[in-house]
Design a protein around this motif. Structure first.
Motif, mmCIF file in Angstrom:
data_model
loop_
_atom_site.group_PDB
_atom_site.id
_atom_site.type_symbol
_atom_site.label_atom_id
_atom_site.label_comp_id
_atom_site.label_asym_id
_atom_site.label_seq_id
_atom_site.Cartn_x
_atom_site.Cartn_y
_atom_site.Cartn_z
ATOM 1 N N MET A 36 0.813 -1.196 -0.208
ATOM 2 C CA MET A 36 -0.178 -0.534 0.024
ATOM 3 C C MET A 36 1.271 1.424 -0.097
ATOM 4 S SD MET A 36 -2.649 -1.287 2.217
ATOM 5 C CE MET A 36 -3.186 0.156 3.084
ATOM 6 N N CYS A 37 0.916 1.539 -1.170
ATOM 7 C CA CYS A 37 1.687 3.058 -0.959
ATOM 8 C C CYS A 37 0.878 4.364 -0.650
ATOM 9 C CB CYS A 37 2.444 3.316 -2.733
ATOM 10 S SG CYS A 37 3.236 5.056 -3.561
ATOM 11 N N GLY A 38 1.067 5.616 -0.126
ATOM 12 C CA GLY A 38 0.912 6.931 -0.116
ATOM 13 C C GLY A 38 -0.154 7.436 -1.028
ATOM 14 N N SER A 39 0.368 6.720 -2.058
ATOM 15 C CA SER A 39 -1.008 7.653 -3.568
ATOM 16 C C SER A 39 -2.340 6.444 -4.032
ATOM 17 C CB SER A 39 0.638 7.432 -5.670
ATOM 18 O OG SER A 39 0.557 6.469 -5.076
ATOM 19 N N ASP A 40 -2.086 5.671 -3.508
ATOM 20 C CA ASP A 40 -3.415 4.770 -2.844
ATOM 21 C C ASP A 40 -4.333 5.495 -2.416
ATOM 22 O OD1 ASP A 40 -2.240 2.547 -4.832
ATOM 23 O OD2 ASP A 40 -1.166 1.351 -3.211
ATOM 24 N N GLY A 58 -3.859 -1.141 -6.456
ATOM 25 C CA GLY A 58 -2.170 -1.796 -5.768
ATOM 26 C C GLY A 58 -1.998 -1.579 -6.822
ATOM 27 N N HIS A 59 -0.590 -0.946 -6.713
ATOM 28 C CA HIS A 59 0.282 -0.902 -8.189
ATOM 29 C C HIS A 59 2.125 -0.944 -7.083
ATOM 30 C CE1 HIS A 59 -0.022 3.641 -6.258
ATOM 31 N NE2 HIS A 59 1.789 3.226 -5.397
ATOM 32 N N GLU A 60 1.711 -2.015 -5.642
ATOM 33 C CA GLU A 60 3.466 -2.213 -5.717
ATOM 34 C C GLU A 60 3.093 -4.267 -5.972
ATOM 35 O OE1 GLU A 60 4.314 -0.694 -1.554
ATOM 36 O OE2 GLU A 60 4.582 0.733 -2.546
ATOM 37 N N SER A 147 8.823 -1.762 -5.898
ATOM 38 C CA SER A 147 7.804 -1.308 -7.284
ATOM 39 C C SER A 147 7.046 -0.183 -6.673
ATOM 40 C CB SER A 147 6.614 -2.947 -7.104
ATOM 41 O OG SER A 147 7.045 -3.934 -7.184
ATOM 42 N N CYS A 148 7.087 0.746 -5.267
ATOM 43 C CA CYS A 148 6.596 2.127 -5.918
ATOM 44 C C CYS A 148 7.820 2.976 -5.003
ATOM 45 C CB CYS A 148 5.309 1.950 -5.557
ATOM 46 S SG CYS A 148 5.252 3.674 -5.949
ATOM 47 N N GLY A 149 7.393 2.549 -3.313
ATOM 48 C CA GLY A 149 7.486 3.502 -2.943
ATOM 49 C C GLY A 149 9.439 3.350 -2.328
HETATM 50 ZN ZN LIG Z 1 3.239 4.469 -4.968
#
Ligand SMILES: [Zn+2]
Ligand SMILES: [Zn+2]
Length: 344
Positions: A36-40, A58-60, A147-149
């Motif tokens: 889970m990322c801040g942009s979610d 979900g983008h990670e 995968s993101c952060g």
């Molecule tokens: Zn992200």
């Protein structure tokens, strides 16, 4: 399968979707960890009907290859291979797509988890070319962070061409800033961590910060100038707060470099003449990373045995997504990951 769909105004549902089947150039991966990322949270909180209600979030994404399409060569996606996903698709032919910067596609990009189906589900279908190998020694959760952060922090540091032995000041110690603190220290920089939360600053120390500055208690610019004898060599802004953006510029020394990563600030105020021109500053923007940058970040993490897994303070099963997002809507410290089951 069930997939987590944000339906607007801090609501989500576990919606039924058919199990994906790979088209010619695709693979289907079985998701083992979905960060889970801040942009979610931006999407979760939104009421914008263009953003919510359609796609699995979900983008990670991190998991294993389950199936591949007819045109995908085996060496690109062996069944069972441990993989991350560079979480964008584009036209696949423009120069940005060709160089692995799909998010900058001239035709506009699809962002998985936002404008295409993401990884908060059991399976995810992606073009084979988006796969990035996960080194054997890295866990699926570490792959999700990269995968993101964590990958975003790595991409920004690469863009700044950080020199070992220099001072790097990181504004904001959320998952991206904390990753930057860890990566910067591992690359040989002295890291000064800035935040307005004492709890986050404690975590920054344990991830390698040499000094911490609580901007809620002291003037960060003055304090950084004192700590560095005139200004930091590099400043990396990860908070998205306009005050931090201005402080990053003002606390950087003559000939220094400032990089902006934190999204959200529409305006920030600088004295262009005195804070930028007369200091010969270099200002950079950095948006996530290329597919090759993601691979490099994973390689660096594996070689240096970095404790990326320790970024995660909370682990939830997919069907606990509602609790997970409710918690992180208000909690400002830590990072969470969704797993097939809580003990996975
Ligand atoms: Zn992200
Ligand atoms: Zn393109």
């Amino acid at each position: 399968m069930k997939g987590v769909v944000f339906t607007g105004d801090r609501q989500l549902e576990l919606r039924d979707f058919p199990d994906p089947e790979p088209s010619e150039d695709d693979v289907v991966i079985e998701i083992k960890a979905s960060g889970m990322c801040g942009s979610d949270l931006h999407v979760y909180r939104s009421n914008d009907t263009a953003l919510v209600g359609k796609y699995i979030a979900g983008h990670e994404p991190c998991g294993v290859v389950l199936e591949r399409g007819a045109s995908v060569p085996e060496r690109l996606a062996p069944i069972g291979a441990r993989v991350m996903v560079h979480h964008y698709d584009g036209c696949r032919t423009c120069s940005n797509c060709m160089s692995g910067w799909t998010q900058l596609c001239e035709e506009g990009s699809v962002v998985y988890g936002k404008s295409g189906h993401g990884a908060h589900a059991r399976y995810m279908k992606v073009p084979a070319r988006t796969l990035v190998a996960l080194p054997d020694t890295l866990s699926f959760t570490t792959g999700a962070a990269i995968s993101c952060g964590t990958g975003t922090a790595y991409g920004a540091i690469e863009r700044m061409e950080l020199r070992g032995g220099s001072t790097l000041t990181v504004f904001g110690q959320g998952p991206v800033g904390l990753s930057a603190t860890m990566l910067g220290a591992a690359m040989g920089a002295r890291v000064i961590a800035v935040d307005i939360s004492a709890e986050r600053l404690e975590r920054a120390k344990s991830f390698g910060a040499d000094a911490v500055v609580n901007a809620a208690e002291v003037d960060p610019v003055e304090t950084i100038q004192e700590l560095t004898g005139g200004g930091t060599d590099y400043a990396l802004e990860c908070s998205g707060a306009p005050e931090a953006s201005a402080a990053a510029v003002r606390s950087t020394r003559t000939w220094g470099t400032v990089c902006f990563v934190g999204m959200g600030a529409k305006h920030a105020t600088y004295d262009v003449t005195n804070d930028i021109i007369r200091k010969q500053l270099t200002l950079l923007g950095s948006w996530t990373f290329s597919a090759a940058g993601q691979r490099d970040c994973a390689q660096f993490t594996a070689e240096r045995k970095l404790p990326v897994d320790e970024l995660f303070t909370h682990r939830f099963a997919f069907d606990e997504a509602d609790d997970a997002y409710k918690l992180f809507d208000t909690q400002t410290t830590g990072k969470a990951v969704l797993l097939p089951s809580r003990n996975a």
